[in-house]
Design an enzyme around this catalytic site. Structure first.
Site, mmCIF file in Angstrom:
data_model
loop_
_atom_site.group_PDB
_atom_site.id
_atom_site.type_symbol
_atom_site.label_atom_id
_atom_site.label_comp_id
_atom_site.label_asym_id
_atom_site.label_seq_id
_atom_site.Cartn_x
_atom_site.Cartn_y
_atom_site.Cartn_z
ATOM 1 N N ASP A 139 30.183 51.790 92.466
ATOM 2 C CA ASP A 139 31.433 52.536 92.340
ATOM 3 C C ASP A 139 31.952 52.362 90.915
ATOM 4 O O ASP A 139 32.175 51.233 90.462
ATOM 5 C CB ASP A 139 32.458 52.006 93.349
ATOM 6 C CG ASP A 139 33.670 52.906 93.473
ATOM 7 O OD1 ASP A 139 33.562 54.096 93.128
ATOM 8 O OD2 ASP A 139 34.722 52.419 93.926
ATOM 9 N N ASP A 158 31.731 59.688 91.360
ATOM 10 C CA ASP A 158 31.839 58.341 90.798
ATOM 11 C C ASP A 158 31.213 57.255 91.661
ATOM 12 O O ASP A 158 31.446 56.066 91.422
ATOM 13 C CB ASP A 158 33.309 57.999 90.538
ATOM 14 C CG ASP A 158 34.138 57.984 91.815
ATOM 15 O OD1 ASP A 158 33.655 58.455 92.862
ATOM 16 O OD2 ASP A 158 35.285 57.501 91.761
ATOM 17 N N GLU A 159 30.380 57.613 92.651
ATOM 18 C CA GLU A 159 29.788 56.583 93.490
ATOM 19 C C GLU A 159 28.422 57.016 94.020
ATOM 20 O O GLU A 159 28.174 58.202 94.249
ATOM 21 C CB GLU A 159 30.706 56.218 94.659
ATOM 22 C CG GLU A 159 31.006 57.366 95.598
ATOM 23 C CD GLU A 159 31.815 56.922 96.800
ATOM 24 O OE1 GLU A 159 31.548 55.836 97.344
ATOM 25 O OE2 GLU A 159 32.691 57.687 97.220
#
Length: 387
Positions: free
Chosen positions: A12, A127-128
């Site tokens: 993350d 974003d992950e």
């Protein structure tokens, strides 16, 4: 938790959007920064080469917070919050407009960097990602350090990584030592690291279920592990109760899916307080527009277009209503999505306060497929009622 030789990582990025902005404006490091609002809040370059930044106290409008730095979060400012409310909590925070093109660019960079080390990746958003490290040589911590170094070298950004035997635990683990953390857990760590966490930390245990569990005296995952199976079944039904029991034991057999056919893309937010459809109309409208913008950004980033736009509303009594509308020509345009979603909204009787608002795109095709078929993208709103 059932012992497993799997090594599943969840990566993350740390305060991703805000961190990308700090690459451009490094002088803001360590300061409370809020990203969101209109694009006329761009910093002004002054004669001496420094920038003059807007302060959140100056904001007037109906926008919502896209993201915030950890320093701003210390004041209680989080994504999805109304900008005016955020201005009351952190009036001196720096205000920057969102730059989704830059965020997509850095997202592609960090994923490509990880793939050079560990190619078994499941993309979970801008974003992950999940990463299957099971068959890679080397210790888990060594691999995590290599991945973090590769991400930083490619982007200049930090990330946090959780490594456990499954996706459920890795998702929670990656949050435990943020920012810039590495958290490696085994079944023996369940009582000390996972057990004390709130049940709301588990994806799939939403606000309604959390409230019901809390009413039963179940606040943490340790409480859930010790709960009576019959009581859970009585209040949640057999299927969901069985899943809750697995969650409490850290059981999750889901694989890391490296290739996935996307059936739908959605964006939704749960409000910190239930909003009234009339009295809070401005705030609702701002969030609605922001969700449509993010949905369009997601479609464009994935190279997809949508034939069907839908909305989802959850009211204060947890009643959930959805409506869909089919377009004549697929689209990835914000304005078309916003208008279609607005038409869906008109078909819902707004009785009671709203706790969740969501927008969904389905009936997906790639833009390339559409071009090969010789069909244009939707630029003007035309639709047929999708029921």
């Amino acid at each position: 938790m059932v012992p497993s030789n799997r090594r599943i990582a969840h990566l993350d990025m740390d305060a991703f959007f805000a961190s990308v902005e700090l690459l451009r404006y490094p002088e803001l490091r360590g300061l409370p920064v809020v990203v969101g609002g209109r694009h006329d809040w761009h910093p002004t370059l002054q004669a001496d080469g420094t920038h003059r930044f807007a302060r959140l106290r100056a904001y007037v409008g109906r926008g919502v917070v896209t993201t915030s730095t950890y320093e701003a979060r210390a004041f209680g400012v989080f994504s999805g919050m109304g900008m005016m409310q955020a201005a009351q909590l952190a009036p001196d925070a720096i205000l920057l407009p969102a730059n989704f093109e830059a965020y997509r660019h850095h997202s592609a960079l960090f994923k490509a960097a990880v793939a050079q080390i560990a190619p078994q990746i499941e993309d979970r958003g801008i974003d992950e990602i999940y990463i299957d490290l099971t068959d890679l040589p080397g210790e888990a911590h060594t691999l995590a350090v290599r991945i973090k170094q590769a991400v930083h070298q490619a982007t200049g950004l930090t990330c946090s990584i959780g490594i456990t035997p499954n996706k459920l635990l890795s998702k929670m683990a990656s949050e435990l030592d943020k920012p810039d953390g590495i958290t490696i857990l085994t079944e023996t760590d369940m009582p000390t690291r996972i057990g004390p966490l709130s049940v709301s930390k588990v994806g799939g245990i939403g606000p309604k279920a959390t409230l019901k569990l809390n009413d039963l005296g179940i606040h943490t995952l340790a409480d859930l592990a010790g709960a009576d199976a019959g009581v859970l079944q009585q209040h949640f039904g057999a299927t969901y109760a069985a899943w809750l029991q697995d969650v409490a034991q850290g059981i999750d057999d889901r694989p890391v899916v490296t290739v996935r056919e996307t059936k739908s893309v959605s964006r939704e937010t749960t409000f910190e307080r239930d909003l009234h459809p009339r009295h809070d109309r401005a705030a609702l409208s701002a969030v609605f527009t922001e969700l449509c913008q993010r949905l369009a950004d997601d479609l464009q980033r994935k190279g997809l277009v949508s034939r069907t736009i839908g909305i989802k509303l959850r009211f204060e009594d947890f009643r959930t209503v959805t409506r869909d509308l089919s377009l004549v020509v697929p689209t990835d345009e914000t304005q078309v999505i916003r208008r279609a979603a607005g038409q869906c909204l008109k078909r819902i009787e707004l009785q009671g306060r709203i706790r969740l608002l969501g927008v969904r795109a389905s009936g997906l095709r790639t833009a390339q497929e559409l071009e090969h078929a010789g069909r244009p993208l939707q630029r003007e709103l035309e639709w047929v009622d999708g029921g």
